[in-house]
Motif scaffolding. Sequence first.
Motif, PDB file in Angstrom:
ATOM      1  N   GLY A 124      -5.531  -4.114   8.575  1.00  0.00           N
ATOM      2  CA  GLY A 124      -4.918  -2.896   8.095  1.00  0.00           C
ATOM      3  C   GLY A 124      -5.093  -1.754   9.065  1.00  0.00           C
ATOM      4  N   PRO A 125      -4.592  -0.574   8.698  1.00  0.00           N
ATOM      5  CA  PRO A 125      -3.828  -0.292   7.479  1.00  0.00           C
ATOM      6  C   PRO A 125      -2.484  -1.042   7.446  1.00  0.00           C
ATOM      7  N   ASN A 175       0.815  -1.214   0.000  1.00  0.00           N
ATOM      8  CA  ASN A 175       0.000   0.000   0.000  1.00  0.00           C
ATOM      9  C   ASN A 175       0.848   1.262   0.000  1.00  0.00           C
ATOM     10  N   PRO A 176       0.308   2.367  -0.521  1.00  0.00           N
ATOM     11  CA  PRO A 176      -0.995   2.482  -1.172  1.00  0.00           C
ATOM     12  C   PRO A 176      -0.985   1.895  -2.580  1.00  0.00           C
ATOM     13  N   ALA A 235      -0.676   5.240   7.938  1.00  0.00           N
ATOM     14  CA  ALA A 235      -1.847   5.805   7.271  1.00  0.00           C
ATOM     15  C   ALA A 235      -2.700   6.561   8.275  1.00  0.00           C
ATOM     16  N   PRO A 249      -7.925   6.750   7.973  1.00  0.00           N
ATOM     17  CA  PRO A 249      -8.439   5.833   6.959  1.00  0.00           C
ATOM     18  C   PRO A 249      -9.960   5.716   7.039  1.00  0.00           C
ATOM     19  N   ALA A 276       1.105  -1.593   5.701  1.00  0.00           N
ATOM     20  CA  ALA A 276       2.126  -0.993   4.848  1.00  0.00           C
ATOM     21  C   ALA A 276       3.193  -1.986   4.432  1.00  0.00           C
ATOM     22  N   ASP A 305      -6.880  -3.479   1.797  1.00  0.00           N
ATOM     23  CA  ASP A 305      -6.541  -4.481   2.803  1.00  0.00           C
ATOM     24  C   ASP A 305      -7.627  -5.542   2.870  1.00  0.00           C
ATOM     25  N   TRP A 354      -5.983   2.810  -0.711  1.00  0.00           N
ATOM     26  CA  TRP A 354      -5.415   1.663   0.007  1.00  0.00           C
ATOM     27  C   TRP A 354      -6.310   0.442  -0.169  1.00  0.00           C
TER      28      TRP A 354
END
Length: 330
Positions: A321-322, A33-34, A268, A271, A324, A308, A306
Motif C-alpha cells: 500500500g497505500p 480504500n479508504p 494517499a 500515511p 487505491a 492494506d 485505510w
Amino acid sequence: MVRRALLVLVLLLAGCGQDSPETTKEAPVTFTNPVFAENFPDPGALLVDGTWFAYGTNGPAGNVPVMTSPDLVHWTPAGDAMPSIGRWALPGNTWAPEVIAGGDGRYLLYYTARSAETDRQCLGVAVSDQPGGPFRDGAGKPLVCQAEEGGSIDASPYRDPDGGLWLYWKNDGNAIGQPTYLYGSKLSADGLSLSGESKRLLVNDAAWEAHVIEAPQMVRRDGRLYLFYSANAFDAEAYALGYAVCEGPLGPCRKADENPILSTSPAAAGPGHGFLVEAAGGRTWLLYHAWPPDSIGSVTPGRQLWLDEVVWEDGKPVVRGPTAEPQPMP
C-alpha cells in the motif's frame, strides 16, 4: 415438425440446472480504500467474539470515537467509548487510544489527554467490562507524564505469550524542541500501573524521521518482536511508517534498513499511525490513517481510515500500500 419441436424441448430441459461457465464463475469479493472516508485518526483495533472494534482520536463523536466491523472493511460508528475522561485531565485533547483485554474479563483503554497540573499531554488508563465502553479512569493522576520531556503520548499495550503486559509510548519532545524517544515499560498484572523501569528503545535519528518518532506498536511474529512506528510531521506528505526488530520487550531494538515501509502515494498522503492486526487464515493487515492528497491538514474529510495487507518476506514486513485499487477482502 412435432418430432422436431419435441427434440428442442428435450434439449432445453436437459440444459436446465447447468449454468454456463460465465454464470458459475463467482466474482471475487473486493474492497477499495479508504475503508472509512471520514475523519478517524490514530486507529487502534481489537477483535472480540468476531467483531472488530476500532478506536480513534477525539472528534465530534466524542472523547474516544469507536466503530465496529465484521470484516475490517465495513465500519459502523458506535458512539463514544469514554464519555468522561480522568479527573486529572482537561477535555478536548484525547488522542490515540488503544484497548487490550485484561486478565480478569475487563478491558483496558490507554489514552492521551492534557494534564490539568502540567498542561502537557500525558497517559491514562480506563477500564470497562465491555469493549465498546463506557470506559472509566478512576485515577487521580496520569499513568505516565514526562512533563520535563514535553509530555507523553501514544500509549500502546502489548501482551507477551507468557502473559506479561508491557506498555510503549513516546515522549512529546518535539513540543519543546527536544528529541523524541519511544519508551517501553512492564505493566503490573492488572495493567493499571507501571511495574518496572521505563527504558528508551528508539530515537528520531534517521533523516526521514525528521523531528519526531511516534505511534509505537509491538508485535510478535514467528518468535520475533517487531516495533512498528511512524515518524515526521503528521500533517505533511513526509509522514511515513517504519519498524525495528527487538531482541526482547525492552530491546535492544534495531531499525530496518528499508525504512520507511509505507509512505505517500498519488492516492494517499502522509500515511501512518498504523495498527497491525491478524485476520482469518493468519493474514496480517495494517489499519492506518492517511490524508487525501489535495486536503492535507484540512478538517474535512480529515485523516481517513485505510487498510492494506502486510506480507512477510524473509522475516521482513512488506506493506502492500497505500492501495487505491480493488483488492481481495481480508
